[in-house]
Design a protein around this motif. Sequence first.
Motif, PDB file in Angstrom:
ATOM      1  N   LEU A 192       0.822  -1.204   0.000  1.00 37.61           N
ATOM      2  CA  LEU A 192       0.000   0.000   0.000  1.00 37.61           C
ATOM      3  C   LEU A 192       0.860   1.260   0.000  1.00 37.61           C
ATOM      4  N   ALA A 193       1.927   1.255   0.801  1.00 41.76           N
ATOM      5  CA  ALA A 193       2.814   2.422   0.864  1.00 41.76           C
ATOM      6  C   ALA A 193       3.415   2.714  -0.506  1.00 41.76           C
ATOM      7  N   ASN A 194       3.819   1.653  -1.208  1.00 43.40           N
ATOM      8  CA  ASN A 194       4.390   1.833  -2.545  1.00 43.40           C
ATOM      9  C   ASN A 194       3.339   2.345  -3.534  1.00 43.40           C
ATOM     10  N   GLN A 195       2.092   1.883  -3.363  1.00 45.75           N
ATOM     11  CA  GLN A 195       1.020   2.357  -4.235  1.00 45.75           C
ATOM     12  C   GLN A 195       0.747   3.843  -4.016  1.00 45.75           C
ATOM     13  N   VAL A 196       0.769   4.252  -2.742  1.00 42.32           N
ATOM     14  CA  VAL A 196       0.552   5.668  -2.418  1.00 42.32           C
ATOM     15  C   VAL A 196       1.652   6.530  -3.043  1.00 42.32           C
ATOM     16  N   VAL A 197       2.906   6.066  -2.920  1.00 36.34           N
ATOM     17  CA  VAL A 197       4.033   6.800  -3.499  1.00 36.34           C
ATOM     18  C   VAL A 197       3.834   6.963  -5.007  1.00 36.34           C
ATOM     19  N   GLU A 198       3.468   5.878  -5.667  1.00 36.73           N
ATOM     20  CA  GLU A 198       3.262   5.912  -7.121  1.00 36.73           C
ATOM     21  C   GLU A 198       2.134   6.875  -7.491  1.00 36.73           C
ATOM     22  N   GLU A 199       1.038   6.813  -6.699  1.00 32.69           N
ATOM     23  CA  GLU A 199      -0.128   7.639  -7.006  1.00 32.69           C
ATOM     24  C   GLU A 199       0.190   9.129  -6.814  1.00 32.69           C
ATOM     25  N   VAL A 200       0.858   9.459  -5.716  1.00 30.48           N
ATOM     26  CA  VAL A 200       1.201  10.854  -5.448  1.00 30.48           C
ATOM     27  C   VAL A 200       2.161  11.373  -6.514  1.00 30.48           C
ATOM     28  N   ARG A 201       3.156  10.555  -6.879  1.00 34.00           N
ATOM     29  CA  ARG A 201       4.110  10.968  -7.919  1.00 34.00           C
ATOM     30  C   ARG A 201       3.408  11.149  -9.270  1.00 34.00           C
ATOM     31  N   MET A 202       2.441  10.273  -9.564  1.00 39.08           N
ATOM     32  CA  MET A 202       1.727  10.357 -10.837  1.00 39.08           C
ATOM     33  C   MET A 202       0.881  11.635 -10.903  1.00 39.08           C
ATOM     34  N   HIS A 203       0.212  11.962  -9.774  1.00 37.14           N
ATOM     35  CA  HIS A 203      -0.666  13.136  -9.746  1.00 37.14           C
ATOM     36  C   HIS A 203       0.101  14.450  -9.721  1.00 37.14           C
TER      37      HIS A 203
END
Length: 267
Positions: A192-203
């Motif tokens: 989940l932490a890695n998904q959050v990082v990816e999502e924040v970086r993408m946005h």
Amino acid sequence: MGKIIAIANQKGGVGKTTTAINLSASLAVLEYKTLLIDADPQANATSGVGIDPKLVKTSIYECIIDDVEPENILLNTSTPHLDLIPAHIDLVGAEIEMINLPNREKMMRKVIEKIKDQYDFIIIDCSPSLGLVTVNALTAADSVIIPVQCEYFALEGLGKLLNTIKIVQSRLNTELAIEGILLTMYDARLRLANQVVEEVRMHFQELVFDTIIYRNIKLGEAPSFGETIIMHDAQSRGSLNHLNLAREILQKNGLTKIRQEDKTINI
């Protein structure tokens, strides 16, 4: 130079005060004259650098409400090159007392302008709200760092904060910029932490700092000793993360360069 950076997020528990304390200490250790302003009635930044809020007689509250000169309440800390303007629980009442004042959103700016030239960096720890004291901090600041926790509700409320920043930019402080979004409390073991990082970086792309602040036991226990992470354990991951953050901010402001291997993008 006197660059003023507010650390803001109305969501509690995202590492805001931890960031304010340890970024200030890291800049100070790198020999930049730094001032930490505690603008949170909980006064956690004050206690986090070893000052007991119960012993504080005058604080940022008196500067804003009673026109006390900030020079008279500056406190030295155990970290060389780091000074503090403390907070006190009285700051809770500042919101009500400022409500009828002219230029109520610019009271903190007036205070900071008196001492701005004495420092390379001024870091403001905001309270977890979007109230008048936080708006004062954003109006006084040159830029804002937004800590975002690497957990499920990471982006919850971020839209409100960004909207507040836009309002401040349009009406009160046209020079206010977003210094960066800082990912905090990262645990590499969690998908989940890695998904959050990816999502924040993408946005948010280039607005996101390369440096990530990891979950770290030493980082969590340092405030109970009234110490910054650098004074508590200079070799800990938490200490290295915040030093990397300081270097990245210096680089963004054209003051230094970071070697690629020093960046912390461990995902």
